[in-house]
Design a protein around this motif. Sequence first.
Motif, PDB file in Angstrom:
ATOM      1  N   GLU A  76     -18.623   4.736   4.973  1.00 52.83           N
ATOM      2  CA  GLU A  76     -18.579   6.195   4.797  1.00 52.83           C
ATOM      3  C   GLU A  76     -19.979   6.769   4.620  1.00 52.83           C
ATOM      4  O   GLU A  76     -20.293   7.825   5.168  1.00 52.83           O
ATOM      5  N   LYS A  77     -20.816   6.068   3.890  1.00 49.13           N
ATOM      6  CA  LYS A  77     -22.190   6.559   3.697  1.00 49.13           C
ATOM      7  C   LYS A  77     -22.967   6.588   5.006  1.00 49.13           C
ATOM      8  O   LYS A  77     -23.750   7.499   5.251  1.00 49.13           O
ATOM      9  N   SER A  78     -22.770   5.580   5.843  1.00 51.23           N
ATOM     10  CA  SER A  78     -23.555   5.506   7.080  1.00 51.23           C
ATOM     11  C   SER A  78     -23.005   6.389   8.198  1.00 51.23           C
ATOM     12  O   SER A  78     -23.759   6.841   9.045  1.00 51.23           O
ATOM     13  N   THR A  79     -21.690   6.649   8.192  1.00 53.37           N
ATOM     14  CA  THR A  79     -21.100   7.424   9.283  1.00 53.37           C
ATOM     15  C   THR A  79     -20.699   8.838   8.881  1.00 53.37           C
ATOM     16  O   THR A  79     -20.483   9.688   9.743  1.00 53.37           O
ATOM     17  N   GLY A  80     -20.551   9.061   7.564  1.00 56.72           N
ATOM     18  CA  GLY A  80     -20.066  10.351   7.104  1.00 56.72           C
ATOM     19  C   GLY A  80     -18.551  10.485   7.205  1.00 56.72           C
ATOM     20  O   GLY A  80     -17.998  11.543   6.905  1.00 56.72           O
ATOM     21  N   ARG A  81     -17.883   9.411   7.618  1.00 59.11           N
ATOM     22  CA  ARG A  81     -16.422   9.416   7.752  1.00 59.11           C
ATOM     23  C   ARG A  81     -15.835   8.283   6.910  1.00 59.11           C
ATOM     24  O   ARG A  81     -16.374   7.178   6.913  1.00 59.11           O
ATOM     25  N   PRO A  82     -14.732   8.550   6.239  1.00 59.54           N
ATOM     26  CA  PRO A  82     -14.097   7.479   5.460  1.00 59.54           C
ATOM     27  C   PRO A  82     -13.688   6.319   6.364  1.00 59.54           C
ATOM     28  O   PRO A  82     -13.300   6.522   7.512  1.00 59.54           O
ATOM     29  N   ALA A  83     -13.782   5.120   5.832  1.00 58.28           N
ATOM     30  CA  ALA A  83     -13.388   3.922   6.585  1.00 58.28           C
ATOM     31  C   ALA A  83     -11.874   3.818   6.633  1.00 58.28           C
ATOM     32  O   ALA A  83     -11.170   4.308   5.761  1.00 58.28           O
ATOM     33  N   GLY A  84     -11.383   3.148   7.663  1.00 62.46           N
ATOM     34  CA  GLY A  84      -9.969   2.813   7.751  1.00 62.46           C
ATOM     35  C   GLY A  84      -9.079   3.969   8.122  1.00 62.46           C
ATOM     36  O   GLY A  84      -9.532   5.042   8.511  1.00 62.46           O
ATOM     37  N   ALA A  85      -7.784   3.710   7.974  1.00 60.75           N
ATOM     38  CA  ALA A  85      -6.760   4.687   8.344  1.00 60.75           C
ATOM     39  C   ALA A  85      -5.992   5.123   7.109  1.00 60.75           C
ATOM     40  O   ALA A  85      -5.562   4.291   6.299  1.00 60.75           O
ATOM     41  N   LEU A  86      -5.821   6.417   6.975  1.00 67.11           N
ATOM     42  CA  LEU A  86      -5.088   6.990   5.857  1.00 67.11           C
ATOM     43  C   LEU A  86      -3.589   6.759   6.058  1.00 67.11           C
ATOM     44  O   LEU A  86      -3.061   6.981   7.146  1.00 67.11           O
ATOM     45  N   ILE A  87      -2.929   6.290   5.008  1.00 64.77           N
ATOM     46  CA  ILE A  87      -1.473   6.162   5.061  1.00 64.77           C
ATOM     47  C   ILE A  87      -0.907   7.571   4.923  1.00 64.77           C
ATOM     48  O   ILE A  87      -1.272   8.298   3.994  1.00 64.77           O
ATOM     49  N   ALA A 102       0.821  -1.214   0.000  1.00 68.10           N
ATOM     50  CA  ALA A 102       0.000   0.000   0.000  1.00 68.10           C
ATOM     51  C   ALA A 102       0.856   1.265   0.000  1.00 68.10           C
ATOM     52  O   ALA A 102       0.526   2.251  -0.675  1.00 68.10           O
ATOM     53  N   GLU A 103       1.938   1.248   0.757  1.00 67.60           N
ATOM     54  CA  GLU A 103       2.832   2.414   0.792  1.00 67.60           C
ATOM     55  C   GLU A 103       3.443   2.674  -0.583  1.00 67.60           C
ATOM     56  O   GLU A 103       3.572   3.821  -1.006  1.00 67.60           O
ATOM     57  N   GLU A 104       3.803   1.602  -1.294  1.00 68.34           N
ATOM     58  CA  GLU A 104       4.360   1.767  -2.639  1.00 68.34           C
ATOM     59  C   GLU A 104       3.287   2.276  -3.602  1.00 68.34           C
ATOM     60  O   GLU A 104       3.562   3.133  -4.455  1.00 68.34           O
ATOM     61  N   VAL A 105       2.060   1.779  -3.480  1.00 74.17           N
ATOM     62  CA  VAL A 105       0.953   2.270  -4.310  1.00 74.17           C
ATOM     63  C   VAL A 105       0.738   3.759  -4.028  1.00 74.17           C
ATOM     64  O   VAL A 105       0.575   4.562  -4.957  1.00 74.17           O
ATOM     65  N   GLN A 106       0.759   4.142  -2.770  1.00 69.71           N
ATOM     66  CA  GLN A 106       0.562   5.546  -2.398  1.00 69.71           C
ATOM     67  C   GLN A 106       1.697   6.403  -2.956  1.00 69.71           C
ATOM     68  O   GLN A 106       1.458   7.461  -3.537  1.00 69.71           O
ATOM     69  N   ARG A 107       2.921   5.938  -2.811  1.00 68.76           N
ATOM     70  CA  ARG A 107       4.077   6.691  -3.279  1.00 68.76           C
ATOM     71  C   ARG A 107       4.020   6.901  -4.794  1.00 68.76           C
ATOM     72  O   ARG A 107       4.230   7.998  -5.299  1.00 68.76           O
ATOM     73  N   ARG A 108       3.671   5.841  -5.516  1.00 76.23           N
ATOM     74  CA  ARG A 108       3.672   5.914  -6.983  1.00 76.23           C
ATOM     75  C   ARG A 108       2.452   6.636  -7.535  1.00 76.23           C
ATOM     76  O   ARG A 108       2.544   7.285  -8.566  1.00 76.23           O
ATOM     77  N   SER A 109       1.317   6.515  -6.878  1.00 74.15           N
ATOM     78  CA  SER A 109       0.093   7.131  -7.402  1.00 74.15           C
ATOM     79  C   SER A 109      -0.078   8.570  -6.943  1.00 74.15           C
ATOM     80  O   SER A 109      -0.722   9.370  -7.619  1.00 74.15           O
ATOM     81  N   GLY A 110       0.453   8.892  -5.757  1.00 77.33           N
ATOM     82  CA  GLY A 110       0.231  10.221  -5.187  1.00 77.33           C
ATOM     83  C   GLY A 110      -1.174  10.403  -4.637  1.00 77.33           C
ATOM     84  O   GLY A 110      -1.545  11.495  -4.209  1.00 77.33           O
ATOM     85  N   LEU A 111      -1.964   9.334  -4.625  1.00 80.91           N
ATOM     86  CA  LEU A 111      -3.341   9.395  -4.134  1.00 80.91           C
ATOM     87  C   LEU A 111      -3.411   9.017  -2.665  1.00 80.91           C
ATOM     88  O   LEU A 111      -2.511   8.373  -2.130  1.00 80.91           O
ATOM     89  N   ASP A 112      -4.518   9.392  -2.038  1.00 76.28           N
ATOM     90  CA  ASP A 112      -4.780   8.920  -0.686  1.00 76.28           C
ATOM     91  C   ASP A 112      -5.003   7.414  -0.737  1.00 76.28           C
ATOM     92  O   ASP A 112      -5.730   6.907  -1.602  1.00 76.28           O
ATOM     93  N   VAL A 113      -4.373   6.710   0.195  1.00 75.59           N
ATOM     94  CA  VAL A 113      -4.560   5.262   0.322  1.00 75.59           C
ATOM     95  C   VAL A 113      -5.006   4.995   1.748  1.00 75.59           C
ATOM     96  O   VAL A 113      -4.385   5.449   2.699  1.00 75.59           O
ATOM     97  N   ARG A 114      -6.109   4.287   1.876  1.00 71.62           N
ATOM     98  CA  ARG A 114      -6.663   3.944   3.185  1.00 71.62           C
ATOM     99  C   ARG A 114      -6.537   2.451   3.415  1.00 71.62           C
ATOM    100  O   ARG A 114      -6.849   1.655   2.541  1.00 71.62           O
ATOM    101  N   MET A 115      -6.115   2.100   4.624  1.00 70.09           N
ATOM    102  CA  MET A 115      -6.036   0.699   5.034  1.00 70.09           C
ATOM    103  C   MET A 115      -7.320   0.369   5.787  1.00 70.09           C
ATOM    104  O   MET A 115      -7.648   1.036   6.774  1.00 70.09           O
ATOM    105  N   VAL A 116      -8.047  -0.632   5.320  1.00 65.67           N
ATOM    106  CA  VAL A 116      -9.325  -1.010   5.908  1.00 65.67           C
ATOM    107  C   VAL A 116      -9.263  -2.469   6.353  1.00 65.67           C
ATOM    108  O   VAL A 116      -8.829  -3.336   5.584  1.00 65.67           O
ATOM    109  N   ASP A 117      -9.677  -2.729   7.580  1.00 64.62           N
ATOM    110  CA  ASP A 117      -9.707  -4.086   8.136  1.00 64.62           C
ATOM    111  C   ASP A 117     -10.443  -5.004   7.171  1.00 64.62           C
ATOM    112  O   ASP A 117     -11.579  -4.734   6.785  1.00 64.62           O
ATOM    113  N   GLU A 118      -9.764  -6.062   6.782  1.00 68.88           N
ATOM    114  CA  GLU A 118     -10.372  -6.967   5.809  1.00 68.88           C
ATOM    115  C   GLU A 118     -10.761  -8.313   6.394  1.00 68.88           C
ATOM    116  O   GLU A 118     -11.009  -9.254   5.658  1.00 68.88           O
ATOM    117  N   ARG A 119     -10.808  -8.400   7.724  1.00 73.80           N
ATOM    118  CA  ARG A 119     -11.171  -9.694   8.313  1.00 73.80           C
ATOM    119  C   ARG A 119     -12.455 -10.214   7.678  1.00 73.80           C
ATOM    120  O   ARG A 119     -13.423  -9.484   7.522  1.00 73.80           O
TER     121      ARG A 119
END
Length: 160
Positions: free
Chosen positions: A139-150, A82-99
């Motif tokens: 995000e729709k139900s809480t108004g806040r993006p899910a997960g943690a922003l890298i 994810a860090e490499e995707v963020q570095r190369r894309s320049g976009l916000d990348v969020r880590m979301v629990d995938e259990r």
Amino acid sequence: MTGFRRGTRIGIDVGRARVGVSRCDPDGMLAVPVETVPRSETSIDRIMQIVAEWEPLEIVVGLPVNMRGEETLSTTDALQFAEEVQRRSGLDVRMVDERLSTVSAHTALRASGRSQKKSRSIVDQVAAVVLLQHAVDTEKSTGRPAGALIPAPQEPPRDV
């Protein structure tokens, strides 16, 4: 949809052998499969092509933790990816629990009549769909993006 940020999103389920990729429409109505990318030294190159094609608002990457919420070797792998995707894309990348996203994907595929053997090539895409749909619905139900922003990479200090 109070607080929902309009825009396409890309979902990524990182695995050791394959990377599942999904996307959603700008209104977050439906996440759909995009592709299963074989895991190799060119995986991120292919994902950057997908990102360029869909021009997402952000990228959501599954954070694999065990059932107690503890980190595993897969957690470290997904974070580095994810860090490499963020570095190369320049976009916000969020880590979301995938259990249970892969478990949910296998269940859905079995319910549709597909055997585990026949599902192997698409289960990662379906897991990425489950992950992304969960993030959008949260995000729709809480108004806040899910997960943690890298955090964005810090530039080294310049010599003056």
